[in-house]
Structures are given as C-alpha cells and as structure tokens.
Design a protein around this motif. Structure first.
Motif, PDB file in Angstrom:
ATOM      1  N   CYS A  11       0.823  -1.215   0.000  1.00 15.08           N
ATOM      2  CA  CYS A  11       0.000   0.000   0.000  1.00 15.08           C
ATOM      3  C   CYS A  11       0.858   1.267   0.000  1.00 15.08           C
ATOM      4  O   CYS A  11       0.439   2.315  -0.509  1.00 15.08           O
ATOM      5  N   SER A  12       2.051   1.178   0.566  1.00 19.56           N
ATOM      6  CA  SER A  12       2.950   2.334   0.593  1.00 19.56           C
ATOM      7  C   SER A  12       3.555   2.619  -0.768  1.00 19.56           C
ATOM      8  O   SER A  12       3.915   3.760  -1.079  1.00 19.56           O
ATOM      9  N   GLN A  13       3.662   1.575  -1.605  1.00 22.24           N
ATOM     10  CA  GLN A  13       4.356   1.710  -2.882  1.00 22.24           C
ATOM     11  C   GLN A  13       3.431   1.896  -4.086  1.00 22.24           C
ATOM     12  O   GLN A  13       3.877   2.374  -5.137  1.00 22.24           O
ATOM     13  N   ASP A  14       2.159   1.516  -3.953  1.00 18.51           N
ATOM     14  CA  ASP A  14       1.276   1.547  -5.129  1.00 18.51           C
ATOM     15  C   ASP A  14       0.318   2.740  -5.159  1.00 18.51           C
ATOM     16  O   ASP A  14      -0.610   2.778  -5.972  1.00 18.51           O
ATOM     17  N   GLY A  15       0.509   3.714  -4.266  1.00 16.71           N
ATOM     18  CA  GLY A  15      -0.338   4.904  -4.262  1.00 16.71           C
ATOM     19  C   GLY A  15      -1.568   4.812  -3.382  1.00 16.71           C
ATOM     20  O   GLY A  15      -2.340   5.774  -3.284  1.00 16.71           O
ATOM     21  N   THR A  16      -1.769   3.658  -2.716  1.00 20.33           N
ATOM     22  CA  THR A  16      -2.946   3.498  -1.870  1.00 20.33           C
ATOM     23  C   THR A  16      -2.969   4.502  -0.722  1.00 20.33           C
ATOM     24  O   THR A  16      -4.027   5.067  -0.393  1.00 20.33           O
ATOM     25  N   MET A  17      -1.822   4.757  -0.117  1.00 23.56           N
ATOM     26  CA  MET A  17      -1.769   5.680   1.012  1.00 23.56           C
ATOM     27  C   MET A  17      -2.219   7.081   0.596  1.00 23.56           C
ATOM     28  O   MET A  17      -2.970   7.751   1.311  1.00 23.56           O
ATOM     29  N   GLN A  18      -1.773   7.523  -0.563  1.00 27.79           N
ATOM     30  CA  GLN A  18      -2.171   8.843  -1.042  1.00 27.79           C
ATOM     31  C   GLN A  18      -3.671   8.910  -1.285  1.00 27.79           C
ATOM     32  O   GLN A  18      -4.323   9.924  -0.982  1.00 27.79           O
ATOM     33  N   GLU A  19      -4.238   7.821  -1.811  1.00 31.00           N
ATOM     34  CA  GLU A  19      -5.685   7.789  -2.044  1.00 31.00           C
ATOM     35  C   GLU A  19      -6.448   7.828  -0.727  1.00 31.00           C
ATOM     36  O   GLU A  19      -7.446   8.527  -0.595  1.00 31.00           O
ATOM     37  N   ILE A  20      -5.979   7.064   0.252  1.00 29.92           N
ATOM     38  CA  ILE A  20      -6.640   7.040   1.558  1.00 29.92           C
ATOM     39  C   ILE A  20      -6.657   8.437   2.170  1.00 29.92           C
ATOM     40  O   ILE A  20      -7.671   8.875   2.740  1.00 29.92           O
ATOM     41  N   CYS A  21      -5.558   9.156   2.053  1.00 34.32           N
ATOM     42  CA  CYS A  21      -5.458  10.496   2.655  1.00 34.32           C
ATOM     43  C   CYS A  21      -6.489  11.456   2.078  1.00 34.32           C
ATOM     44  O   CYS A  21      -6.938  12.383   2.763  1.00 34.32           O
ATOM     45  N   LYS A  22      -6.902  11.256   0.811  1.00 33.17           N
ATOM     46  CA  LYS A  22      -7.900  12.134   0.197  1.00 33.17           C
ATOM     47  C   LYS A  22      -9.260  12.008   0.873  1.00 33.17           C
ATOM     48  O   LYS A  22     -10.063  12.946   0.836  1.00 33.17           O
ATOM     49  N   TYR A  23      -9.512  10.850   1.484  1.00 35.55           N
ATOM     50  CA  TYR A  23     -10.828  10.581   2.059  1.00 35.55           C
ATOM     51  C   TYR A  23     -10.788  10.516   3.588  1.00 35.55           C
ATOM     52  O   TYR A  23     -11.707  10.012   4.215  1.00 35.55           O
ATOM     53  N   SER A  24      -9.743  11.041   4.189  1.00 36.38           N
ATOM     54  CA  SER A  24      -9.532  10.883   5.622  1.00 36.38           C
ATOM     55  C   SER A  24      -9.746  12.182   6.376  1.00 36.38           C
ATOM     56  O   SER A  24      -9.378  13.259   5.904  1.00 36.38           O
ATOM     57  N   SER A  25     -10.333  12.063   7.577  1.00 33.71           N
ATOM     58  CA  SER A  25     -10.517  13.235   8.429  1.00 33.71           C
ATOM     59  C   SER A  25      -9.378  13.392   9.431  1.00 33.71           C
ATOM     60  O   SER A  25      -9.109  14.487   9.911  1.00 33.71           O
ATOM     61  N   PHE A  26      -8.717  12.269   9.782  1.00 32.67           N
ATOM     62  CA  PHE A  26      -7.639  12.260  10.783  1.00 32.67           C
ATOM     63  C   PHE A  26      -8.094  12.916  12.092  1.00 32.67           C
ATOM     64  O   PHE A  26      -7.336  13.627  12.750  1.00 32.67           O
ATOM     65  N   ASN A  27      -9.340  12.655  12.453  1.00 31.88           N
ATOM     66  CA  ASN A  27      -9.876  13.198  13.697  1.00 31.88           C
ATOM     67  C   ASN A  27     -10.869  12.200  14.285  1.00 31.88           C
ATOM     68  O   ASN A  27     -11.861  11.876  13.633  1.00 31.88           O
ATOM     69  N   LYS A  36      -4.959  10.600  14.860  1.00 34.02           N
ATOM     70  CA  LYS A  36      -3.969  11.428  14.171  1.00 34.02           C
ATOM     71  C   LYS A  36      -2.971  10.543  13.422  1.00 34.02           C
ATOM     72  O   LYS A  36      -1.775  10.522  13.703  1.00 34.02           O
ATOM     73  N   GLY A  37      -3.474   9.790  12.469  1.00 33.43           N
ATOM     74  CA  GLY A  37      -2.587   8.924  11.716  1.00 33.43           C
ATOM     75  C   GLY A  37      -3.352   7.899  10.905  1.00 33.43           C
ATOM     76  O   GLY A  37      -4.583   7.832  10.917  1.00 33.43           O
ATOM     77  N   ILE A  38      -2.607   7.074  10.176  1.00 39.47           N
ATOM     78  CA  ILE A  38      -3.175   5.982   9.397  1.00 39.47           C
ATOM     79  C   ILE A  38      -3.488   4.817  10.330  1.00 39.47           C
ATOM     80  O   ILE A  38      -2.733   4.514  11.250  1.00 39.47           O
ATOM     81  N   GLY A  66      -7.581  -4.232   7.583  1.00 41.67           N
ATOM     82  CA  GLY A  66      -7.710  -3.047   6.753  1.00 41.67           C
ATOM     83  C   GLY A  66      -6.631  -2.022   7.051  1.00 41.67           C
ATOM     84  O   GLY A  66      -6.168  -1.901   8.179  1.00 41.67           O
ATOM     85  N   ILE A  67      -6.236  -1.291   6.032  1.00 43.80           N
ATOM     86  CA  ILE A  67      -5.345  -0.142   6.184  1.00 43.80           C
ATOM     87  C   ILE A  67      -6.126   1.079   5.711  1.00 43.80           C
ATOM     88  O   ILE A  67      -6.621   1.104   4.573  1.00 43.80           O
ATOM     89  N   GLY A  68      -6.289   2.068   6.591  1.00 40.62           N
ATOM     90  CA  GLY A  68      -7.118   3.201   6.215  1.00 40.62           C
ATOM     91  C   GLY A  68      -7.099   4.312   7.234  1.00 40.62           C
ATOM     92  O   GLY A  68      -6.095   4.554   7.910  1.00 40.62           O
ATOM     93  N   ALA A  69      -8.244   5.004   7.360  1.00 35.24           N
ATOM     94  CA  ALA A  69      -8.370   6.132   8.280  1.00 35.24           C
ATOM     95  C   ALA A  69      -9.857   6.410   8.464  1.00 35.24           C
ATOM     96  O   ALA A  69     -10.705   5.852   7.752  1.00 35.24           O
ATOM     97  N   GLU A  70     -10.176   7.288   9.409  1.00 36.92           N
ATOM     98  CA  GLU A  70     -11.566   7.676   9.599  1.00 36.92           C
ATOM     99  C   GLU A  70     -12.042   8.432   8.352  1.00 36.92           C
ATOM    100  O   GLU A  70     -11.362   9.337   7.856  1.00 36.92           O
ATOM    101  N   TYR A  71     -13.212   8.054   7.852  1.00 36.46           N
ATOM    102  CA  TYR A  71     -13.730   8.547   6.564  1.00 36.46           C
ATOM    103  C   TYR A  71     -14.311   9.952   6.700  1.00 36.46           C
ATOM    104  O   TYR A  71     -15.058  10.239   7.627  1.00 36.46           O
ATOM    105  N   ASN A  72     -13.987  10.838   5.733  1.00 39.46           N
ATOM    106  CA  ASN A  72     -14.467  12.221   5.784  1.00 39.46           C
ATOM    107  C   ASN A  72     -15.732  12.462   4.959  1.00 39.46           C
ATOM    108  O   ASN A  72     -16.247  13.585   4.911  1.00 39.46           O
ATOM    109  N   GLY A  73     -16.241  11.424   4.300  1.00 40.62           N
ATOM    110  CA  GLY A  73     -17.509  11.545   3.580  1.00 40.62           C
ATOM    111  C   GLY A  73     -17.411  11.900   2.111  1.00 40.62           C
ATOM    112  O   GLY A  73     -18.428  11.905   1.397  1.00 40.62           O
TER     113      GLY A  73
END
Length: 231
Positions: free
Chosen positions: A105-121, A124-126, A143-150
């Motif tokens: 996920c770190s190498q294929d762009g998944t992390m960047q995609e997750i950050c677009k949809y994350s509230s981080f609240n 404070k992190g992945i 799962g690897i992700g974050a709290e969803y921002n909608g």
C-alpha cells in the motif's frame, strides 16, 4: 485496582482511599500521583494510568512491570480502507502478511488515495484495523485506512467499513517496528488482561500510526483494543 476504580466508577475519592487503607484523601492522592504521574482527578477525566503486574518468585525475580494505558469510549464511525484477508496469528505468519500488505500500500499509491478521504480526527494517523472477531479457518480481514471524511470514493479497491461504538483500552507502543509492536502486544496479553478488570471485546483492534517513520528507534504509535469489563 485503585486506578480502575476511578475510571470505571463514580465513587468518591475519599471512599476509594478508605477502602484501600489510606487515612485521608490527601495521602491517597500523594501515593496515586507518585505512581501514575497524574492526580486521581486527572485519571477520572481520562488521563493515562498504569497497570501493574504481580511479582512472581522463581529462580530469578520476574514481573513487576508497569504498562501505561487509558480507557476511551469511541462512538461508531466509518473507516475508509483497503482490505485484505490475512492468515491466522500463529507464530509470525500474520505479522509477515500484514507487513507485506503495508509495503504494498505504501508503494502503489494506496496511502495517497486514503489520505484524500480521511478526516484524521480524532485518530492522528493511518489506521491498521484488525477484524479479529471475524476470524475464520482461512484467517481474518485486515484493513489499512483512516476515519472517513464523507467525500465520494472514486477508487474501486477502497471500501467503507462501519466500526461500531466500543470501549477501548489504549496502549502506547514505543520503538522500532515490528519489534516494539510485538513486545507491547505480548505485554498486553500476558500482563494487562490477566491483571485488569477488562477482557477482549467484540474483536476490533486498531493500530494508529502517526507517520511512516516506523524504523525510528524513538517511534511512538498506539494500539486500541475493544474491551468489556469482566463479569
């Protein structure tokens, strides 16, 4: 445990102090603050407290370790994540599967995609999300992700997972990954749960990683484990 009495009940401090043999609330407060580093009032408001494992006498003296933790209630939330079925946690097999998944996920762009949809609240992190309550013969979902921002999702391999409301025991994990993680998790299993008034809850465990600097010897992350009070 005096700390858990403060966190789990609304008893007056003076009543807890007297039950544990203290003559006055002041003497109890001094002793509590020396051990936990915070006052009883701060502990009741959600500050970090310590669990303490029993001493056991063998050929060598072992045990007596302290472990910082706090208890937090978290409302239900939605997580945006990429999911994978990993093998059962036998030996280091599950750890290897999960580590490989993070690398992918770190190498294929998944992390960047997750950050677009994350509230981080408030996280404070992945997040690493272990759905151990769905354990099957072929493993369990991770799962690897974050709290969803909608924000509407455009990438098809990201999914929204509903995480119900839980009470969590939260532990700090300090040191280089994965060694520090395995050490902390072992302490949770062998020291915290046997000695505390809590047991595993409904099978959700969260790992909160504030940055990608996981090989830093001073790295700090958190492990959140859904718990129930023992009956």
């Amino acid at each position: 445990m005096t700390a858990e009495d403060l966190v789990r009940t609304r008893e007056r401090v003076i009543d807890i102090a007297l039950r544990y043999g203290y003559d006055t609330p002041e003497s109890f407060t001094r002793a509590f603050t020396r051990f936990h580093g915070i006052s009883p009032t701060e502990a009741r408001r959600g500050g970090n407290v310590r669990s303490f494992s029993r001493l056991s006498v063998k050929l060598i003296l072992s045990g007596g370790n302290t472990m910082d933790y706090r208890i937090e209630k978290k409302d239900a939330f939605k997580a945006i994540c990429r999911m994978k079925q990993v093998t059962k946690p036998e030996g280091d097999t599950a750890t290897a599967d999960i580590s490989a998944f993070w690398n992918e996920c770190s190498q294929d762009g998944t992390m960047q995609e997750i950050c677009k949809y994350s509230s981080f609240n408030p996280f404070k992190g992945i997040l690493g999300i272990c759905f151990s309550g769905e354990m099957a013969d072929n493993g369990f979902p991770y799962g690897i992700g974050a709290e969803y921002n909608g924000v509407p999702i455009k990438k098809s391999d990201l999914v929204i997972a509903d995480i119900p409301a839980y009470t969590y025991a939260v532990f700090q994990c300090k040191g280089k990954m994965q060694e520090a993680f395995k050490k902390t998790y072992r302490q949770i299993c062998t020291e915290f749960f046997p000695q505390s008034n809590y047991e595993y809850g409904s099978g959700i465990e969260l790992e909160v990683y504030p940055s990608a600097e996981t090989q830093d010897p001073n790295y700090t992350c958190e492990i959140w484990i859904a718990v129930n009070e023992k009956k």
